[in-house]
Design a protein around this motif. Sequence first.
Motif, PDB file in Angstrom:
ATOM      1  N   GLU A 388      43.659  47.789  43.079  1.00  0.00           N
ATOM      2  CA  GLU A 388      43.677  46.338  43.294  1.00  0.00           C
ATOM      3  C   GLU A 388      43.173  45.585  42.063  1.00  0.00           C
ATOM      4  O   GLU A 388      43.734  44.582  41.657  1.00  0.00           O
ATOM      5  N   GLY A 389      42.117  46.072  41.424  1.00  0.00           N
ATOM      6  CA  GLY A 389      41.584  45.390  40.254  1.00  0.00           C
ATOM      7  C   GLY A 389      42.519  45.477  39.062  1.00  0.00           C
ATOM      8  O   GLY A 389      42.534  44.585  38.209  1.00  0.00           O
ATOM      9  N   GLU A 390      43.325  46.549  38.975  1.00  0.00           N
ATOM     10  CA  GLU A 390      44.232  46.712  37.845  1.00  0.00           C
ATOM     11  C   GLU A 390      45.395  45.727  37.904  1.00  0.00           C
ATOM     12  O   GLU A 390      45.941  45.351  36.863  1.00  0.00           O
ATOM     13  N   VAL A 391      45.797  45.308  39.092  1.00  0.00           N
ATOM     14  CA  VAL A 391      46.965  44.437  39.222  1.00  0.00           C
ATOM     15  C   VAL A 391      46.733  43.126  38.472  1.00  0.00           C
ATOM     16  O   VAL A 391      47.536  42.725  37.613  1.00  0.00           O
ATOM     17  N   GLU A 392      45.606  42.440  38.769  1.00  0.00           N
ATOM     18  CA  GLU A 392      45.333  41.151  38.133  1.00  0.00           C
ATOM     19  C   GLU A 392      45.194  41.317  36.621  1.00  0.00           C
ATOM     20  O   GLU A 392      45.681  40.489  35.847  1.00  0.00           O
ATOM     21  N   GLU A 393      44.502  42.382  36.207  1.00  0.00           N
ATOM     22  CA  GLU A 393      44.273  42.593  34.779  1.00  0.00           C
ATOM     23  C   GLU A 393      45.582  42.803  34.028  1.00  0.00           C
ATOM     24  O   GLU A 393      45.813  42.186  32.981  1.00  0.00           O
ATOM     25  N   GLN A 394      46.461  43.657  34.554  1.00  0.00           N
ATOM     26  CA  GLN A 394      47.687  43.971  33.826  1.00  0.00           C
ATOM     27  C   GLN A 394      48.726  42.862  33.957  1.00  0.00           C
ATOM     28  O   GLN A 394      49.549  42.679  33.057  1.00  0.00           O
TER      29      GLN A 394
END
Length: 771
Positions: A388-394
Amino acid sequence: MKHRSIYRSLLWFGFAIGVIPVLAFGVFSYVKSSGEIRSHMDQTSTDLLRQLAGNVEQVLKTADTNLNQVVNSAAVQDALYQPITSRQFALNNSFRKNLSNLQSGGSPVADVVLLNFSDNWLINNERLYEFEEFPSKDALLAFNDLPYDSTWSLRQTASLGSPSSELSGCKYTIALSKKLPVRSSEKRGLALAYIPSCRLDQWVDLESDFQDMFIIGQDRHLLFHRNPGMIGMSAMDTGYITKDTLEGMAAQSGQLEVKAGGGNYTLTYVRSDYNSWVYVLVTDLHLMTEQSTQLAWVTFFIFAAIVSVTLCFVWLGSRSMYTPIQSLLQRIGNRQPAKQAQNEFQLIEEHLEHLSASNSYMKKEISQNTRQLRVFFLMKLYQGQLKEGEVEEQITRYGFGERVKQWDRLAVVAMQTDTLEGTPYAPGDADLLLFAANNIVEESLGPEICLPPVTLDQTQITLIGAAGMSDEVFRRHVYGLTETMRRNIEAYLKLSISMGISLPFGSVREAARGHREAADALKHRLKLGTGVTIHYADINRGHHSAVYHYPRQLLHELTDAVKLADEEKALALLHQWMGETFSTEHSPGEYQIALVRLLNDLMILMQESGIVLSQLEAEEYAQLYNELLQLYVPGEIEKWFARRLLEPMARIFQERGDSQYRNLSEAMIDMIHKRYDSDFTLEECASILHYNTHYLSGVFKRETNQLFSEYLAAYRVHMAKKWLVETDMPVKDIAERLTYNNSQNFIRFFRKQEGMTPGQYRERNRPTGGL
């Protein structure tokens, strides 16, 4: 080429950047170091004082905590409201045993006194007295006039009438006084603990490098001094302190320069947050001057050596710096420049231009690779392979962040070609056709409407977004875009295509579910034929694909209730959790998954709280899981959780929490008594004590039978009544001190609590007449 001129230039350049900065740095370092010695000694003094204050306060707090445990015991609380005689042997022995326990185990307390001036009795380590007959009763009653309910103060030992031999060896005694009862505004007695002032030497381990050290109490008298004869005297008798100096010590810590006895000194002080004692350390400035002189000579010899070494390195460095230039010229010497170079640097410049052209080519290659990385990211997004945290970052990393933030409605469109039969294309052209379809879709919709299309398993996937639309309007909008895609693909590629559309969703993190829904919708062309557009809403009654709901918020409330040992509430929340879990239709396996998750969460709570399986009458975790999985009736499952886990855990927390709750509630009450005249809130109290707000509220309610806000309001009314009777303070000023922005609001609240206005209360209760 003028090789030697470049070499001489390097020599001068090396001297400029090597020797001159070293000399400048040497001068600067000496000047700076002199100040740093002073700063270091000041910081060292402050750190030492904080350590000494911590040592002393640790002992005082231990005595304070132990005395709290005695005065809050049921026996003492009951005794405060009844007379005690020497014939009550059991009660006297119980009191004296509790008092003697305060002095055992290395305790600094030399004597403890418990007195009730309302019922005329006093008990200490020696025996029980009638308070009116106690020789030092007036000195003890003076403690009741102190402004706070719990206070540390310095008293002459002879005035206290203590039989302790430990106290008799010291002229002065440090006394902790507590007004009783603790939670009542009407005080009936006192609890006193005496510590010989001589014992402070044991806790103050001072280095000999410092001139002097002493501790100043709230009344500006010395509680500790290196010279025991100074204890009890005014701080100004030390020779370092004046009235102006004391006023300059208003901050929590700092340094002051003073003159005393023909010398210059630095006073480093730290003010205690616990009891407002001021710890003072005296440093002779002559020591700093001696250290600065020593540093000056050390600095001179060090930098003389550094300059000598630097000169050698400049000479060697210049030769070394030119060697790479020669090597570089030799390497590029075989390449003919476009024009005749005037010197080595022009030749190198031409070849750098060539490298710049190569760099531009590499950037184009990197740009192409970046596009491929974007496609790879989108494929992982649709397949649900990102955290979940990777989605916003990428999303932000690959340049999609701004457009996605604007979308509040999203949907996934899945597209496949129906057949290549009857078309000019061969089966091997499928990948090329999908690539062409991607370009057509991207040009038809534009970057403001969609993310770049990608191909997964011979299916084109496109994420479409919009803002400010209802679900129905957005559905029609997406359908219109799919028809545009269909027309353009049929016009350019002459292909029949079918498309599946997911339900609308609100966050790009749900794209994987949207992909599943769109793909599932597309599978229904087996029944509906080719060239169709299928909405997932039409095949799943308008509901998203099933995602099992786990009542996590109820779980948090349930674990909080267990920690608070509120068994009744915990069982009610368990019943609510079971009802919510079994309220929707699922398979038996899904129900069992939810129950096992609940058991796992309770097991985690056990481990974090240090509860072992033997306390639950279980030998291993597998036993609990086996028992649970053999139950199939919700009612029996609920009873099992209550009997095997919740009730035993609540009892364990109950046993642990009794003393902790009492200490917490007393700390909260003490904060209220000290901060009632500020905008003090439960949230601020929780932040100071490092506890959860909900947890503290439950503890306070349990211990006082009042809400935090109710107790705070009642204490403010109590202080208002005291000021109305004992002072001439205007009602408006009283309201402001009690944090009311409007005095009328204060008057209305006071009338609601007391049945009369503040003015009327003052008239009825103020004493009349006098000497």
